[in-house]
Scaffold this active site. Structure first.
Site: not given
Lengths: 325, 399
Positions: A60, A130
């Site tokens: 990322e 999540h």
């Protein structure tokens, strides 16, 4: 007009943007030929080639560093972070670089062409890695724009604005609604103004403010309240940064009451910022304290998701409590 | 040749680029695909008891994976990650360790945990997030952890455990514990910054850590070669960081076992961190949310099916006459029945009590969390039908 779900609307916006300018690039983990784990980038490789829509290695901070460099070169970089929960390795690149590129260089360089797309939010049995809603971390950073659409129509118009906006934009997509939210969306290009709130339903008794996936909860709660004779004004904030103080303040001056709902934990959340500002703007008009309906100050749990989730019942209770204060 | 004394470098006078392919790291294979020992290879010492325990664990994990994928399809659990095709990598390496060495996994190392003695009931309790789950139902299925078995609880964010392994191993070294830490991750996670930080620090501090990369070919849909990395995989990175490195056939139980045994020796006796790259293949999808038919071919999968690590080890066991095909089948059937029974039983166990929602955020819940819990309970009392899993027990005192 066509019927589209939220994912299709995003895909359609990306398609239009990439057709419009060959300087638009879309990339992220699995976003290449496979089309991303949610399929938001489906078909783009076939249409525009693997040099414009591509997979990145799984890093990322690399994705955002690369995107900053690409945008500073004059391209439109649309970088996807697969889940908002995994944006934090890129935090330094976003907060210290994307947000401050123009300011620190005296506008010698800027990353205005950068858009970061990332799914956020719970209600999908995803457990705490999540399900998070990390908008407040980024809202504390001058130099970014933050946008959270509530439905397909908003998503397409806002994403097209975000991509061609002259500032870096964090575009947070409510993943609970990716397939659940379906609506009429014009097939042609259109844009919606960033930084402008949307009055979803007019009302006179109390203002209920939400953004992203929470707008649905606000609307449901308003329907329940209507049966008790309470007329709610429901506002979708749309943009977290910069946010539309005027529209919210005007509404609260009319209704005298404000309930703010957010999925994220209450402490330090963006609802707190809104409450403080509106208290400042509308103090003499307030009939009851500004209420925040938020997640608990705990990580997002899996087995107690239903209890943790800021649902319409919790918003409804807050509306009633405000009305009877 | 002249010397640069400060950097101790040999000096050349013509430009000379070193190509990445100059360092082509070979792969250790001991057990051939037909279950025989490769010519020239030395079979590691392994008694019948250990060999059968390894095989038993392999069979159990295969059944667990198959059954739980099916259970997810039936909507009984929300999610599952299988280790299909990678059993030799996790079980073979765990078997070469001491039980009090620390294991830090990614999320495909259920084999290592089972080898340590995590019971079928314990697996099920986590998978169903029920009140007996050691992790108290907070994480998605497959995020196991067990302090008693020295298996650190899995976290979803990729690669975060790799620098933690370096730190944990440093503590072991300073305590002169005689133990090491093994850290598992995939080749995708080895792209993350955390991986690079971890290896660099481990090599600099000389910690007793074994970094075990399961190179299984794909990070979700992204193929390793060409899209995850260019060049010769993960192993050369270990060399670049100044670390002892070995590449093994990850589907070969003996290659994994032997390499880990030697790595452990280097780690514990000489404080040398080691990188092991196990070349394998993720036979199933990334998770139950993934469909690999969207990005790879049946032919490719079939080619790897021929290298099946469980079948390969079973053939070797049969060659030793340590197990017969019938016995293996009987064992498989018994395991399957045990998994199904545990599954049925675990899904009837209630979720943790609602009071648990504020526990473990801190060592003790601060005032503001207690207040939030009370408000939540008042709300649940008002709408019991909306929160059926917790409402009936909220004031029952059965916590």
């Amino acid at each position: 007009m066509a019927k589209m779900n939220l994912l299709q609307a995003i895909n359609n916006a990306l398609d239009i943007a990439m057709a419009k300018s060959d300087k638009v690039y879309s990339f992220g983990e699995d976003t290449g030929a496979f089309g991303g784990v949610f399929r938001a980038t489906s078909g783009l490789t076939e249409k525009y080639g693997r040099h414009r829509n591509f997979n990145t290695p799984l890093v990322e901070q690399g994705i955002l560093g690369f995107a900053n460099g690409l945008a500073s070169q004059g391209s439109y970089a649309v970088a996807e972070i697969q889940f908002g929960d995994y944006i934090f390795p890129a935090f330094d690149q976003i907060v210290n670089e994307s947000a401050k590129f123009r300011y620190r260089s005296g506008d010698e360089f800027n990353v205005g062409g950068l858009t970061i797309r990332t799914p956020y939010g719970g209600g999908i049995a995803g457990g705490h890695y999540h399900s998070q809603s990390p908008e407040a971390y980024f809202a504390h950073t001058p130099g970014l724009k933050i946008v959270m659409p509530r439905n397909p129509y908003m998503a397409k118009g806002l994403l097209l604005s975000a991509i061609f906006d002259k500032n870096p934009v964090l575009f947070m997509e409510p993943k609970r609604l990716y397939r659940a939210s379906v609506g009429e969306v014009p097939e042609e290009e259109y844009t919606l103004e960033l930084g402008k709130a949307d009055v979803v339903k007019e009302g006179k008794d109390i203002t209920v403010l939400a953004w992203g996936a929470q707008v649905e909860m606000a609307e449901k709660a308003a329907e329940m309240a209507a049966k008790d004779g309470i007329d709610c004004e429901v506002i979708d904030l749309v943009s977290i940064l910069p946010w539309d103080v005027e529209t919210v303040a005007e509404s609260v001056r009319k209704t005298g009451r404000l309930v703010i709902t957010q999925e994220a934990p209450i402490t330090g959340g963006f609802a707190s910022e809104v409450a403080a500002t509106i208290q400042d703007e509308c103090f003499l008009y307030l009939e009851s304290p500004i209420a925040r309906v938020c997640g608990l100050d705990t990580p997002y749990p899996l087995s107690h998701e239903k209890e943790y989730f800021v649902d319409h019942l919790k918003v409804y209770e807050a509306i009633k409590a405000s009305m009877t204060y | 040749m002249a010397k640069d004394k400060q950097h101790q470098l040999d000096i050349v006078t013509k430009p000379q680029f070193i190509d990445g392919s100059a360092l082509k790291i070979p792969m250790l294979q001991i057990l051939a695909e037909d279950g025989t020992i490769r010519k020239g290879a030395e079979q590691p010492e392994m008694d019948k008891e250990l060999a059968l325990k390894i095989f038993d664990t392999m069979q159990f994990i295969r059944i667990l994976d198959e059954r739980m994928i099916a259970a997810q399809r039936q909507g009984r659990i929300s999610f599952y990650l299988s280790s299909l095709g990678e059993e030799a990598a996790s079980i073979g390496s765990a078997a070469a360790l001491s039980d009090d060495d620390m294991i830090m996994g990614q999320y495909r190392e259920q084999g290592a945990l089972a080898f340590r003695g995590f019971t079928v009931e314990q697996f099920m309790n986590q998978l169903f997030s029920n009140e007996r789950d050691l992790g108290k139902g907070r994480q998605m299925p497959v995020h196991y952890g067990c302090a008693e078995l020295n298996f650190m609880t899995i976290a979803s964010p990729l690669a975060t455990q790799i620098p933690q392994a370096t730190g944990y191993a440093y503590g072991q070294k300073m305590d002169k514990s005689g133990n090491c830490t093994i850290c598992y991750f995939g080749e995708g996670a080895a792209s993350e910054g955390d991986f690079h930080a971890a290896l660099n620090m481990a090599a600099v501090y000389k910690v007793p850590a074994i970094f075990f990369c399961r190179n299984n070919g794909y990070a979700i849909s992204t193929p390793s070669q060409g899209e995850q990395y260019a060049g010769d995989g993960i192993a050369p990175r270990g060399v670049a960081y100044g670390m002892k490195t070995i590449r093994v056939d990850g589907n070969d139980l003996f290659a994994v076992y032997k390499a880990t045994q030697l790595a452990r020796q280097l780690a514990v006796e000489e404080n040398e961190p080691v990188l092991i790259e196990g070349m394998s293949y993720r036979m199933a999808g990334h998770s139950t949310s993934d469909d690999p038919t969207g990005y790879r071919t049946r032919e490719e999968e079939d080619a790897w099916r021929a290298k099946d690590p469980v079948v390969r080890f079973q053939k070797w066991l049969q060659n030793q006459a340590w197990i017969s095909e019938d016995e293996a089948q009987k064992n498989y059937d018994e395991k399957k029945a045990a998994v199904l029974a545990a599954l049925k039983s675990a899904e009837t166990v209630p979720v943790p009590h609602i009071d648990e929602i504020i526990e473990d955020v801190y060592d003790t819940p601060p005032k503001h969390l207690k207040k939030q819990l009370e408000a939540l309970k008042a709300h649940i009392r008002k709408y019991p039908e909306a929160y059926p899993k917790t409402a009936s027990r909220i004031d029952g005192g059965d916590k």
